[in-house]
Design an enzyme around this catalytic site. Structure first.
Site, PDB file in Angstrom:
ATOM      1  N   HIS A  17       0.843  -1.201   0.000  1.00 10.40           N
ATOM      2  CA  HIS A  17       0.000   0.000   0.000  1.00 10.40           C
ATOM      3  C   HIS A  17       0.880   1.253   0.000  1.00 10.40           C
ATOM      4  O   HIS A  17       0.635   2.198  -0.755  1.00 10.40           O
ATOM      5  CB  HIS A  17      -0.873   0.048   1.265  1.00 10.40           C
ATOM      6  CG  HIS A  17      -1.915  -1.028   1.369  1.00 10.40           C
ATOM      7  ND1 HIS A  17      -2.057  -1.820   2.471  1.00 10.40           N
ATOM      8  CD2 HIS A  17      -2.899  -1.415   0.509  1.00 10.40           C
ATOM      9  CE1 HIS A  17      -3.072  -2.659   2.305  1.00 10.40           C
ATOM     10  NE2 HIS A  17      -3.596  -2.444   1.115  1.00 10.40           N
ATOM     11  N   ARG A  90      -1.970  -5.839  -8.235  1.00 12.78           N
ATOM     12  CA  ARG A  90      -0.836  -6.713  -7.966  1.00 12.78           C
ATOM     13  C   ARG A  90      -0.648  -7.744  -9.069  1.00 12.78           C
ATOM     14  O   ARG A  90       0.425  -7.996  -9.548  1.00 12.78           O
ATOM     15  CB  ARG A  90      -1.048  -7.465  -6.649  1.00 12.78           C
ATOM     16  CG  ARG A  90      -0.783  -6.625  -5.455  1.00 12.78           C
ATOM     17  CD  ARG A  90      -1.392  -7.224  -4.238  1.00 12.78           C
ATOM     18  NE  ARG A  90      -2.845  -7.165  -4.304  1.00 12.78           N
ATOM     19  CZ  ARG A  90      -3.655  -7.405  -3.295  1.00 12.78           C
ATOM     20  NH1 ARG A  90      -3.147  -7.781  -2.150  1.00 12.78           N
ATOM     21  NH2 ARG A  90      -4.949  -7.304  -3.415  1.00 12.78           N
TER      22      ARG A  90
HETATM   23  P1  ADP Z   1      -9.884  -3.747  -0.235  1.00 10.83           P
HETATM   24  O1  ADP Z   1     -10.560  -4.406   0.932  1.00 10.83           O
HETATM   25  O2  ADP Z   1     -10.625  -2.586  -0.806  1.00 10.83           O
HETATM   26  O3  ADP Z   1      -9.350  -4.687  -1.284  1.00 10.83           O
HETATM   27  P2  ADP Z   1      -7.186  -3.420   0.651  1.00 10.83           P
HETATM   28  O4  ADP Z   1      -6.765  -2.660   1.847  1.00 10.83           O
HETATM   29  O5  ADP Z   1      -6.973  -4.890   0.652  1.00 10.83           O
HETATM   30  O6  ADP Z   1      -8.676  -3.036   0.452  1.00 10.83           O
HETATM   31  O7  ADP Z   1      -6.503  -2.804  -0.639  1.00 10.83           O
HETATM   32  C1  ADP Z   1      -6.719  -1.489  -1.047  1.00 10.83           C
HETATM   33  C2  ADP Z   1      -6.152  -1.319  -2.433  1.00 10.83           C
HETATM   34  O8  ADP Z   1      -4.746  -1.556  -2.397  1.00 10.83           O
HETATM   35  C3  ADP Z   1      -6.701  -2.298  -3.468  1.00 10.83           C
HETATM   36  O9  ADP Z   1      -6.752  -1.636  -4.718  1.00 10.83           O
HETATM   37  C4  ADP Z   1      -5.676  -3.397  -3.504  1.00 10.83           C
HETATM   38  O10 ADP Z   1      -5.662  -4.051  -4.769  1.00 10.83           O
HETATM   39  C5  ADP Z   1      -4.408  -2.593  -3.305  1.00 10.83           C
HETATM   40  N1  ADP Z   1      -3.326  -3.377  -2.726  1.00 10.83           N
HETATM   41  C6  ADP Z   1      -3.368  -4.209  -1.681  1.00 10.83           C
HETATM   42  N2  ADP Z   1      -2.158  -4.770  -1.443  1.00 10.83           N
HETATM   43  C7  ADP Z   1      -1.327  -4.269  -2.388  1.00 10.83           C
HETATM   44  C8  ADP Z   1       0.045  -4.481  -2.733  1.00 10.83           C
HETATM   45  N3  ADP Z   1       0.798  -5.343  -2.072  1.00 10.83           N
HETATM   46  N4  ADP Z   1       0.540  -3.793  -3.756  1.00 10.83           N
HETATM   47  C9  ADP Z   1      -0.244  -2.939  -4.458  1.00 10.83           C
HETATM   48  N5  ADP Z   1      -1.524  -2.713  -4.232  1.00 10.83           N
HETATM   49  C10 ADP Z   1      -2.081  -3.361  -3.206  1.00 10.83           C
END
Ligand code: ADP
Length: 170
Positions: A17, A90
């Site tokens: 993130h 991802r």
């Molecule tokens: P959600 O419950 O909305 O999926 P997350 O907190 O899991 O929320 O993720 C928020 C955003 O960040 C989503 O677009 C997800 O694809 C992206 N995301 C999560 N982990 C990663 C990562 N390791 N690298 C890049 N983007 C990520």
């Protein structure tokens, strides 16, 4: 003033993130990390805790702020004067859901664009779910999350294990 809104559960924020946030901070004047309530996902951290962990983790990037929202994302984006919704991609497995979400959000509000960003390749395997699982199993999570998140995770998971061994309901 171009504002990007980065919504998610952030339960908790990972280095993946953070990588996306840092990339967006180079393109936008303001990035708002918007933590979603998501009660139905039974988050490990409360909304306030998740927001606080984000706040601490982005404190070194002045144009990034931490906030929370509930209800329809596009309405929140409007309220905050956002120009774009930021999402991380991802792998191909993220694509179908993200594609559907982006098109639905566009249907709901034509004005808001969704921008996808790819993290550094070493973070493509990272997810909050996997990090929580590793922490529960006693693995080393320090290279996957910021230091404050690692501390909070170890405290939370440690507490749960103690409660569990005393037979107290979680
Ligand atoms: P959600 O419950 O909305 O999926 P997350 O907190 O899991 O929320 O993720 C928020 C955003 O960040 C989503 O677009 C997800 O694809 C992206 N995301 C999560 N982990 C990663 C990562 N390791 N690298 C890049 N983007 C990520």
């Amino acid at each position: 003033m171009r504002t990007a809104i980065y919504p998610g559960s952030f339960d908790p924020l990972t280095n993946g993130h953070l990588d996306v946030i840092q990339r967006a901070a180079k393109l936008f004047d303001r990035v708002i990390v918007a933590v979603a309530e998501n009660e139905d996902k039974s988050p490990l951290f409360s909304l306030e805790e998740r927001k606080q962990l984000v706040r601490e983790s982005v404190a070194h990037i002045p144009i990034v702020e931490s906030d929370s929202f509930d209800g329809l994302l596009v309405n929140y984006v409007d309220r905050r004067g956002g120009h774009a919704i930021l999402r991380g991609l991802r792998a191909v497995s993220d694509f179908e859901f993200e594609f559907q979400l982006a098109l639905m959000n566009r249907k709901l509000n034509e004005r808001v664009e969704t921008i996808f960003m790819m993290p550094r390749d070493t973070y493509t395997f990272l997810s909050s779910r996997i990090v929580k699982e590793i922490a529960r199993l006693g693995g080393d999570i320090t290279s996957f999350v910021p230091a404050n998140v690692a501390r909070a995770l170890m405290e939370r998971v440690g507490t749960s294990t103690k409660k569990l061994s005393k037979g107290v309901d979680l």
